[in-house]
Scaffold this active site. Structure first.
Site, PDB file in Angstrom:
ATOM      1  N   GLU A  56      11.298  19.035  18.624  1.00  0.00           N
ATOM      2  CA  GLU A  56       9.849  18.701  18.267  1.00  0.00           C
ATOM      3  C   GLU A  56       9.298  17.373  18.739  1.00  0.00           C
ATOM      4  O   GLU A  56       8.049  17.152  19.124  1.00  0.00           O
ATOM      5  CB  GLU A  56       9.812  18.768  16.857  1.00  0.00           C
ATOM      6  CG  GLU A  56       9.760  20.109  16.271  1.00  0.00           C
ATOM      7  CD  GLU A  56      11.394  20.605  15.870  1.00  0.00           C
ATOM      8  OE1 GLU A  56      11.491  21.821  15.100  1.00  0.00           O
ATOM      9  OE2 GLU A  56      12.301  19.988  16.209  1.00  0.00           O
ATOM     10  N   PHE A 118      13.204  25.280   0.314  1.00  0.00           N
ATOM     11  CA  PHE A 118      13.848  25.340   1.513  1.00  0.00           C
ATOM     12  C   PHE A 118      12.821  24.750   2.611  1.00  0.00           C
ATOM     13  O   PHE A 118      11.672  25.258   2.792  1.00  0.00           O
ATOM     14  CB  PHE A 118      14.250  26.616   1.727  1.00  0.00           C
ATOM     15  CG  PHE A 118      15.032  26.609   3.350  1.00  0.00           C
ATOM     16  CD1 PHE A 118      16.212  26.308   3.365  1.00  0.00           C
ATOM     17  CD2 PHE A 118      14.219  27.359   4.099  1.00  0.00           C
ATOM     18  CE1 PHE A 118      16.844  25.987   4.731  1.00  0.00           C
ATOM     19  CE2 PHE A 118      14.904  27.307   5.472  1.00  0.00           C
ATOM     20  CZ  PHE A 118      16.092  26.781   5.665  1.00  0.00           C
ATOM     21  N   GLN A 119      13.292  23.761   3.348  1.00  0.00           N
ATOM     22  CA  GLN A 119      12.440  23.097   4.351  1.00  0.00           C
ATOM     23  C   GLN A 119      11.090  22.617   3.899  1.00  0.00           C
ATOM     24  O   GLN A 119      10.381  22.493   4.695  1.00  0.00           O
ATOM     25  CB  GLN A 119      12.363  24.128   5.499  1.00  0.00           C
ATOM     26  CG  GLN A 119      13.663  24.264   5.980  1.00  0.00           C
ATOM     27  CD  GLN A 119      13.365  24.843   7.719  1.00  0.00           C
ATOM     28  OE1 GLN A 119      12.289  25.505   7.953  1.00  0.00           O
ATOM     29  NE2 GLN A 119      14.286  24.575   8.559  1.00  0.00           N
ATOM     30  N   LYS A 168       1.979  28.028   4.274  1.00  0.00           N
ATOM     31  CA  LYS A 168       2.313  29.227   4.854  1.00  0.00           C
ATOM     32  C   LYS A 168       1.416  30.350   3.925  1.00  0.00           C
ATOM     33  O   LYS A 168       0.813  31.135   4.542  1.00  0.00           O
ATOM     34  CB  LYS A 168       3.570  29.876   4.474  1.00  0.00           C
ATOM     35  CG  LYS A 168       4.010  30.939   5.010  1.00  0.00           C
ATOM     36  CD  LYS A 168       5.679  31.378   5.097  1.00  0.00           C
ATOM     37  CE  LYS A 168       5.969  32.371   5.881  1.00  0.00           C
ATOM     38  NZ  LYS A 168       7.521  32.781   6.088  1.00  0.00           N
ATOM     39  N   MET A 479      18.483  -2.936  29.704  1.00  0.00           N
ATOM     40  CA  MET A 479      17.655  -4.063  29.050  1.00  0.00           C
ATOM     41  C   MET A 479      18.533  -4.558  28.016  1.00  0.00           C
ATOM     42  O   MET A 479      18.515  -5.911  27.743  1.00  0.00           O
ATOM     43  CB  MET A 479      16.268  -3.523  28.470  1.00  0.00           C
ATOM     44  CG  MET A 479      15.388  -4.561  28.417  1.00  0.00           C
ATOM     45  SD  MET A 479      14.928  -5.563  29.654  1.00  0.00           S
ATOM     46  CE  MET A 479      13.748  -4.927  30.574  1.00  0.00           C
TER      47      MET A 479
END
Length: 575
Positions: A56, A118-119, A168, A479
């Site tokens: 993502e 959940f999630q 949802k 760097m």
């Protein structure tokens, strides 16, 4: 939408219809449980291309590449929980660099919010610090209006990322009333700058004997028309011009008035011109610390004219003598309508030419190994005249690319500035290639950076994006190693990467063409092969392991103290 979705019936379909009505044609994303109704609405929709990434964070960087190379909105779909939280680095990057991105995150059903489902995650709380604006939609009938407002906020004023969190059940909920016409969030009408401010700016320009124009990423965001007006103004004034890392391409690199990039790894002439300027005309830049160095030593004798769309950026770091707030287009037009040239800049240019004669970007090419500067110089030669789009990751290779690659137009240079995000380059290149399928798109990366999002090699193959990746491979976090050598007494604490993969074998496993080059005499041919390849191509270039990037203004120093090499310090006293 498909025939079955010609009229939106639920929240998810309303979102798709809204994006289409707003002109969106591409979405970058990754599905999951809480966003499946949205993906179901997307199924079979020929007008909205979905690019499936492998992470993502990469979805946001790809959307950034799309947005920065086109001037359009980048759009991302992700699921709830880790799907949304994985976007935060990308959203931070977009916020720091003012890139317009809309992130649509799925969320658990409204009845489950607050139950540690959940999630589930607090998408608004997590994204708040890294977005311009965010909102959660609680009713299907509100989807169109919220999405339209989000897009307007992302594109309006100083651009930036926004997030819409979509539970949802709201995605699945039927619309209870006919969809009204979208609220019109058109471009804000340009307000001409106040006449007294323009007059004051013109007076300073006419009086200046050591003026410098200083352009930043805001010029790129303002579009090619703004860059063209800026170019006209600089040329008419006869003054030198320098650009920030994010501003490269806003003024043609081939123009004799261009001094190169300024800042920590900018050219000697750009930094000393800023230090000795009596007038700095800043357009679309924010006086970042990597540009200013020590503030009490920054442009000590200069008046400042600051043009910026974000009023919060004016006076924030450096006090402006004349502030021109708002979109830079009307201000640039108004300045062009007046007399901007000072009577005689000859002595100023003579002084600048003496600094230029130091050739601060020069290097001694070597026959038995490939210096990273030589890699960038030869890459520039191979890209000359091809109008390529180049992305980079972050580190030494980024600075060498900024120093040696030459951009004649805006929206050809994609790099992570404010956030300094390793892993940005490859997905950004894929996003740009999606937007410009017929252009040559090159990602310049380092061995540490490319591993951050190496999985996106698969994305490039699936979506047939012929991105070319040129890897400056020195085996270090370059760097970090350089600072440890020069500033921390050579104590190399965990900056060497052991057990690097065989990048050629890895790239080929993902379906890329690939080769490795380690001999200087083979470099040009390898670059030609890479850039002329039909599909995605990974060129692993073994460069000198412990080369340092110069010029360099060390942290805490002023522009009057520039390191031209190890043990070579150019100190310029105030004239």
């Amino acid at each position: 939408m498909s025939a079955t979705h010609a009229t939106p019936c639920n929240g998810a379909q309303s979102l798709i219809a809204t994006l289409l009505a707003l002109g969106v044609d591409t979405v970058f994303g990754y599905p999951g449980g809480a966003v499946l109704p949205l993906y179901d609405a997307l199924h079979g929709e020929p007008r909205l291309r979905h690019v499936l990434v492998r992470h993502e964070q990469a979805a946001v960087h790809a959307a950034e590449g799309y947005a920065r190379s086109t001037g359009r909105l980048g759009v991302v779909f992700v699921t709830s929980g880790p799907g949304m939280s994985n976007t935060t680095t990308g959203l931070l990057d977009a916020l720091c660099d003012s890139v317009p991105v809309l992130c649509v995150s799925g969320q658990v059903a409204t009845s489950a919010i607050g139950t540690d489902a959940f999630q589930e995650c607090d998408a608004l709380g997590i994204s708040g610090p890294v977005t311009k604006w965010n909102a959660q939609v609680r009713a299907a009938d509100d989807v169109a209006a919220v999405v339209a407002e989000a897009c307007a906020r992302a594109m309006g004023g100083r651009p930036g990322p926004v997030l819409v969190d979509l539970p949802k059940d709201v995605q699945l909920a039927p619309l209870l009333r006919p969809q009204a016409a979208l609220p019109m969030h058109g471009a804000i009408a340009e307000e001409p700058p106040a006449g007294d401010s323009i007059d004051a700016a013109l007076a300073l320009l006419r009086q200046a004997r050591h003026p410098v124009f200083y352009g930043g990423g805001g010029l790129i965001n303002a579009g090619p028309a703004a860059c063209e007006l800026f170019t006209q103004l600089v040329r008419r004034s006869g003054a030198p011009c320098t650009l920030t890392l994010l501003g490269l391409g806003a003024f043609p690199a081939s123009d004799p008035q261009f001094l190169g990039m300024l800042g920590m790894h900018g050219t000697l002439e750009a930094n000393l011109a800023m230090h000795h300027a009596d007038l700095v005309v800043c357009v679309g830049a924010r006086f970042d610390d990597r540009v200013t160095g020590r503030l009490d030593g920054f442009c000590p004798g200069a008046k400042v004219i600051h043009l910026d769309i974000d009023s919060r950026s004016i006076h924030k770091v450096v006090r402006a003598d004349v502030a021109l707030r708002g979109d830079c287009l009307p201000s640039l037009r108004a300045l062009l309508a007046g007399r901007v040239a000072a009577p005689d800049l000859g002595p100023w240019w003579a002084r600048i030419e003496r600094w230029r004669a130091q050739h601060s970007l020069s290097f001694e090419d070597e026959r038995d190994r490939i210096l990273p500067q030589a890699l960038m110089s030869r890459l520039q030669a191979a890209l000359a005249g091809r109008d390529a789009i180049v992305s980079t990751d972050v580190g030494q290779h980024q600075m060498w690319a900024a120093q040696h690659l030459r951009f004649e137009r805006p929206q050809r240079w994609l790099t992570s500035g404010g956030a300094g995000t390793m892993g940005y380059g490859l997905p950004a290149a894929i996003g740009a290639q999606i937007a410009h399928p017929d252009k040559l798109v090159v990602c310049v990366s380092g061995d540490a950076s490319v591993l951050m999002n190496i999985q996106e090699l698969s994305t490039a193959v699936q979506h047939r994006t012929p991105v070319k990746l040129v890897l400056s491979n020195n085996g270090y976090m370059g760097m970090v190693r350089q600072w440890q050598e020069l500033i921390h007494g050579g104590r190399y604490s965990h900056s060497y990467t052991e057990a690097l993969p065989d990048f050629v074998a890895l790239a080929r496993a993902f379906g890329w063409q690939a080769q490795r080059v380690s001999e200087r005499g083979q470099l040009d041919a390898a670059l030609r092969t890479c850039l002329q390849a039909e599909g995605p191509y990974f060129l692993d270039v073994a460069v000198a392991a412990q080369e340092n990037c110069f010029p360099m203004i060390p942290a805490g120093a002023s522009h009057a103290e520039v390191w031209l090499g190890k043990g070579r310090v150019y100190r310029e006293l105030q004239a």
